[in-house]
Design a protein around this motif. Structure first.
Motif, PDB file in Angstrom:
ATOM      1  N   LEU A   1     -41.710  39.002   8.816  1.00  0.00           N
ATOM      2  CA  LEU A   1     -41.889  40.178   9.582  1.00  0.00           C
ATOM      3  C   LEU A   1     -40.809  41.257   8.546  1.00  0.00           C
ATOM      4  CD1 LEU A   1     -42.205  39.370  13.329  1.00  0.00           C
ATOM      5  CD2 LEU A   1     -43.801  40.205  11.685  1.00  0.00           C
ATOM      6  N   ARG A   2     -39.721  40.891   8.180  1.00  0.00           N
ATOM      7  CA  ARG A   2     -38.797  41.713   7.476  1.00  0.00           C
ATOM      8  C   ARG A   2     -39.341  42.146   6.245  1.00  0.00           C
ATOM      9  NH1 ARG A   2     -32.380  40.326   7.481  1.00  0.00           N
ATOM     10  NH2 ARG A   2     -31.891  42.282   6.428  1.00  0.00           N
ATOM     11  N   MET A   3     -39.426  43.510   6.039  1.00  0.00           N
ATOM     12  CA  MET A   3     -39.784  44.138   4.840  1.00  0.00           C
ATOM     13  C   MET A   3     -38.648  44.468   3.968  1.00  0.00           C
ATOM     14  SD  MET A   3     -42.624  47.042   4.701  1.00  0.00           S
ATOM     15  CE  MET A   3     -43.436  47.743   3.111  1.00  0.00           C
ATOM     16  N   GLY A   4     -39.101  44.574   2.682  1.00  0.00           N
ATOM     17  CA  GLY A   4     -37.973  45.221   1.882  1.00  0.00           C
ATOM     18  C   GLY A   4     -37.587  46.669   1.734  1.00  0.00           C
ATOM     19  N   GLY A   5     -36.718  47.040   0.986  1.00  0.00           N
ATOM     20  CA  GLY A   5     -36.411  48.510   1.097  1.00  0.00           C
ATOM     21  C   GLY A   5     -37.319  49.533   0.428  1.00  0.00           C
ATOM     22  N   VAL A   6     -37.067  50.748   0.536  1.00  0.00           N
ATOM     23  CA  VAL A   6     -38.016  51.715   0.014  1.00  0.00           C
ATOM     24  C   VAL A   6     -38.056  51.648  -1.663  1.00  0.00           C
ATOM     25  CG1 VAL A   6     -38.365  54.296  -0.090  1.00  0.00           C
ATOM     26  CG2 VAL A   6     -37.937  52.950   2.069  1.00  0.00           C
TER      27      VAL A   6
ATOM     28  N   THR B   1     -26.195  42.859   4.816  1.00  0.00           N
ATOM     29  CA  THR B   1     -25.336  43.061   6.323  1.00  0.00           C
ATOM     30  C   THR B   1     -25.580  44.250   6.753  1.00  0.00           C
ATOM     31  OG1 THR B   1     -23.449  43.866   4.698  1.00  0.00           O
ATOM     32  CG2 THR B   1     -23.656  41.312   5.327  1.00  0.00           C
ATOM     33  N   SER B   2     -26.132  45.414   5.955  1.00  0.00           N
ATOM     34  CA  SER B   2     -26.177  46.761   6.292  1.00  0.00           C
ATOM     35  C   SER B   2     -27.415  46.932   7.623  1.00  0.00           C
ATOM     36  CB  SER B   2     -26.522  47.620   5.045  1.00  0.00           C
ATOM     37  OG  SER B   2     -27.781  47.543   4.648  1.00  0.00           O
ATOM     38  N   THR B   3     -28.181  45.961   7.690  1.00  0.00           N
ATOM     39  CA  THR B   3     -29.297  46.223   8.699  1.00  0.00           C
ATOM     40  C   THR B   3     -28.790  45.442  10.061  1.00  0.00           C
ATOM     41  OG1 THR B   3     -30.196  43.972   8.043  1.00  0.00           O
ATOM     42  CG2 THR B   3     -30.790  45.948   6.872  1.00  0.00           C
ATOM     43  N   GLY B   4     -27.707  44.919  10.228  1.00  0.00           N
ATOM     44  CA  GLY B   4     -27.169  44.250  11.429  1.00  0.00           C
ATOM     45  C   GLY B   4     -26.974  45.240  12.689  1.00  0.00           C
ATOM     46  N   ALA B   5     -26.400  44.718  13.663  1.00  0.00           N
ATOM     47  CA  ALA B   5     -25.745  45.384  14.732  1.00  0.00           C
ATOM     48  C   ALA B   5     -24.740  46.526  14.554  1.00  0.00           C
ATOM     49  CB  ALA B   5     -25.566  44.548  15.917  1.00  0.00           C
ATOM     50  N   ALA B   6     -24.732  47.659  14.995  1.00  0.00           N
ATOM     51  CA  ALA B   6     -23.683  48.608  14.558  1.00  0.00           C
ATOM     52  C   ALA B   6     -23.809  49.223  13.468  1.00  0.00           C
ATOM     53  CB  ALA B   6     -22.500  48.081  15.256  1.00  0.00           C
ATOM     54  N   SER B   7     -24.839  49.078  12.571  1.00  0.00           N
ATOM     55  CA  SER B   7     -25.177  49.462  11.185  1.00  0.00           C
ATOM     56  C   SER B   7     -25.501  50.945  11.068  1.00  0.00           C
ATOM     57  CB  SER B   7     -26.089  48.731  10.369  1.00  0.00           C
ATOM     58  OG  SER B   7     -27.168  48.589  11.010  1.00  0.00           O
TER      59      SER B   7
ATOM     60  N   GLY C   1     -45.514  43.545   7.894  1.00  0.00           N
ATOM     61  CA  GLY C   1     -45.718  42.568   9.133  1.00  0.00           C
ATOM     62  C   GLY C   1     -46.250  41.266   8.621  1.00  0.00           C
ATOM     63  N   LEU C   2     -47.351  40.918   9.382  1.00  0.00           N
ATOM     64  CA  LEU C   2     -48.205  39.819   9.116  1.00  0.00           C
ATOM     65  C   LEU C   2     -49.427  39.887   8.376  1.00  0.00           C
ATOM     66  CD1 LEU C   2     -47.240  36.960  11.655  1.00  0.00           C
ATOM     67  CD2 LEU C   2     -46.234  37.501   9.543  1.00  0.00           C
ATOM     68  N   SER C   3     -49.675  41.305   7.872  1.00  0.00           N
ATOM     69  CA  SER C   3     -50.704  41.694   6.996  1.00  0.00           C
ATOM     70  C   SER C   3     -50.599  41.516   5.655  1.00  0.00           C
ATOM     71  CB  SER C   3     -51.190  43.211   7.547  1.00  0.00           C
ATOM     72  OG  SER C   3     -51.704  43.418   8.759  1.00  0.00           O
ATOM     73  N   ARG C   4     -50.674  40.199   5.292  1.00  0.00           N
ATOM     74  CA  ARG C   4     -50.063  39.913   3.927  1.00  0.00           C
ATOM     75  C   ARG C   4     -51.369  39.197   3.351  1.00  0.00           C
ATOM     76  NH1 ARG C   4     -44.326  40.393   3.247  1.00  0.00           N
ATOM     77  NH2 ARG C   4     -43.644  41.477   4.762  1.00  0.00           N
ATOM     78  N   SER C   5     -51.616  39.597   2.066  1.00  0.00           N
ATOM     79  CA  SER C   5     -52.722  39.028   1.343  1.00  0.00           C
ATOM     80  C   SER C   5     -52.301  37.693   0.368  1.00  0.00           C
ATOM     81  CB  SER C   5     -53.082  40.113   0.522  1.00  0.00           C
ATOM     82  OG  SER C   5     -54.412  39.398  -0.373  1.00  0.00           O
ATOM     83  N   ASP C   6     -52.996  36.945   0.292  1.00  0.00           N
ATOM     84  CA  ASP C   6     -52.419  35.728  -0.636  1.00  0.00           C
ATOM     85  C   ASP C   6     -52.495  35.928  -1.983  1.00  0.00           C
ATOM     86  OD1 ASP C   6     -52.402  33.990   1.651  1.00  0.00           O
ATOM     87  OD2 ASP C   6     -54.231  33.356   1.534  1.00  0.00           O
ATOM     88  N   ASP C   7     -53.208  37.165  -2.591  1.00  0.00           N
ATOM     89  CA  ASP C   7     -53.122  37.329  -3.932  1.00  0.00           C
ATOM     90  C   ASP C   7     -51.920  37.842  -4.370  1.00  0.00           C
ATOM     91  OD1 ASP C   7     -53.491  39.864  -3.200  1.00  0.00           O
ATOM     92  OD2 ASP C   7     -55.386  40.084  -3.869  1.00  0.00           O
ATOM     93  N   ARG C   8     -51.015  38.390  -3.381  1.00  0.00           N
ATOM     94  CA  ARG C   8     -49.833  38.882  -3.784  1.00  0.00           C
ATOM     95  C   ARG C   8     -49.708  39.994  -4.769  1.00  0.00           C
ATOM     96  NH1 ARG C   8     -45.841  35.484  -2.081  1.00  0.00           N
ATOM     97  NH2 ARG C   8     -46.490  33.598  -1.358  1.00  0.00           N
ATOM     98  N   ARG C   9     -50.813  40.984  -4.400  1.00  0.00           N
ATOM     99  CA  ARG C   9     -50.688  42.172  -5.392  1.00  0.00           C
ATOM    100  C   ARG C   9     -49.656  43.196  -5.058  1.00  0.00           C
ATOM    101  NH1 ARG C   9     -56.939  43.620  -3.250  1.00  0.00           N
ATOM    102  NH2 ARG C   9     -56.261  42.169  -1.638  1.00  0.00           N
TER     103      ARG C   9
END
Length: 315
Positions: free
Chosen positions: A216-221, A184-190, A80-88
């Motif tokens: 707000l968009r997070m990377g994969g697992v 493209t795998s995250t769009g509608a009808a995916s 989300g927007l709970s990001r830290s500036d130190d990019r740990r």
């Protein structure tokens, strides 16, 4: 305000602020209190899942606010927007998030009227149950919606998945993605949509928020995250679950492709004061499902709090 507008608009009387974790990490928090002069039923904390953010569940938060609760929600560290500036780098354990939740619950309880209840989805359900198992912080009642007691490892047998995950993290490979995600795998009808919700309009809400705020968009697992999830799940032993005294409602789906339905059923049987409802064919995001499932789940949560929490039925 229309239903879609409520899903895509910040409540005008909600307060958004950065709440500092004990190590200084800023957690984005929303506090949506009842209007001045009105009597609240109590205070409700909502904890979302991996990759989620406050806005995804504004509709559910509005339901509870309309019902008279003071509602608090937040973004987990690193999403989300709970990001830290130190990019740990991504944490290799769930412990920092369990600690964040424990501190947040203590602060929230101290500054809000009771009774105090929580609703937690997916990974949020896992972390809330960890808190109740490890620290037994006081809540008057809790609801775990599609809780990630264990990751759904199908078609791999559940007993082999943790070992394979440990092996895949050897040689500094913990930052590698488990699945190579095509944008493209995250769009509608995916496939992702089919796994998350049968409500195309609610799935589209998430994409709308992504377009409005790309952070707000997070990377994969990653394999490291999956290893941490399996290691954390190891704490849900029969003995530890038996010590939890908080009344808990577990809601899940037997067709959930992301979390283990069998693990949800086992946890419900091992907890000393638990109720269970399983949908036969719902997708993972039950509170963002099509209305027949979503409204039924909200009604069950309302009824549970009304039965189990003193004062929650009062207006």
């Amino acid at each position: 305000m229309t239903t879609m507008a409520r899903r895509r608009t910040h409540p005008p009387d909600a307060v958004f602020a950065a709440w500092p974790a004990r190590d200084g990490w800023p957690l984005r928090r929303m506090d949506w209190s009842q209007p001045a002069g009105s009597r609240a039923r109590g205070s409700l904390l909502f904890a979302n899942g991996r990759g989620d953010f406050i806005e995804k569940y504004l509709e559910a938060c509005a339901h509870w606010h309309d019902a008279g609760w003071n509602v608090t929600a937040f973004d987990w560290r690193g999403q989300g927007l709970s990001r830290s500036d130190d990019r740990r780098r991504r944490p290799r354990s769930f412990q920092p998030m369990v600690r964040d939740l424990g501190d947040l619950v203590a602060d929230w309880r101290g500054g809000s009227p009771g009774p105090h209840v929580a609703v937690a989805h997916s990974m949020g359900g896992h972390l809330l149950l960890r808190l109740l198992v490890d620290q037994r912080r006081s809540l008057d009642a809790a609801v775990l919606v599609a809780p990630m007691i264990r990751v759904n490892s199908a078609p791999l047998p559940e007993r082999f998945a943790p070992l394979i995950t440990e092996m895949m993290c050897l040689g500094r490979r913990h930052e590698r993605l488990v699945w190579k995600v095509d944008p493209t795998s995250t769009g509608a009808a995916s496939r992702r949509e089919r796994h998350l919700t049968r409500s195309p309009e609610r799935y589209a809400d998430e994409l709308w928020w992504w377009d409005r705020e790309p952070r707000l968009r997070m990377g994969g697992v990653t394999w490291g995250w999956l290893r941490a999830a399996y290691r954390s799940a190891g704490r849900f032993t029969v003995e530890r679950l038996a010590r939890v005294r908080t009344p808990i409602l577990l809601i899940g789906s037997d067709r959930d492709r992301l979390v283990s339905a069998a693990a949800i059923r086992r946890a419900a049987a091992d907890l000393p004061d638990a109720e269970l409802h399983m949908y036969p064919d719902a997708a993972h995001e039950i509170l963002r499902e099509a209305d027949p499932v979503r409204l039924d789940a909200l009604a069950r949560i309302d009824a549970f709090f009304g039965r189990r929490v003193a004062g929650a039925h009062l207006g």
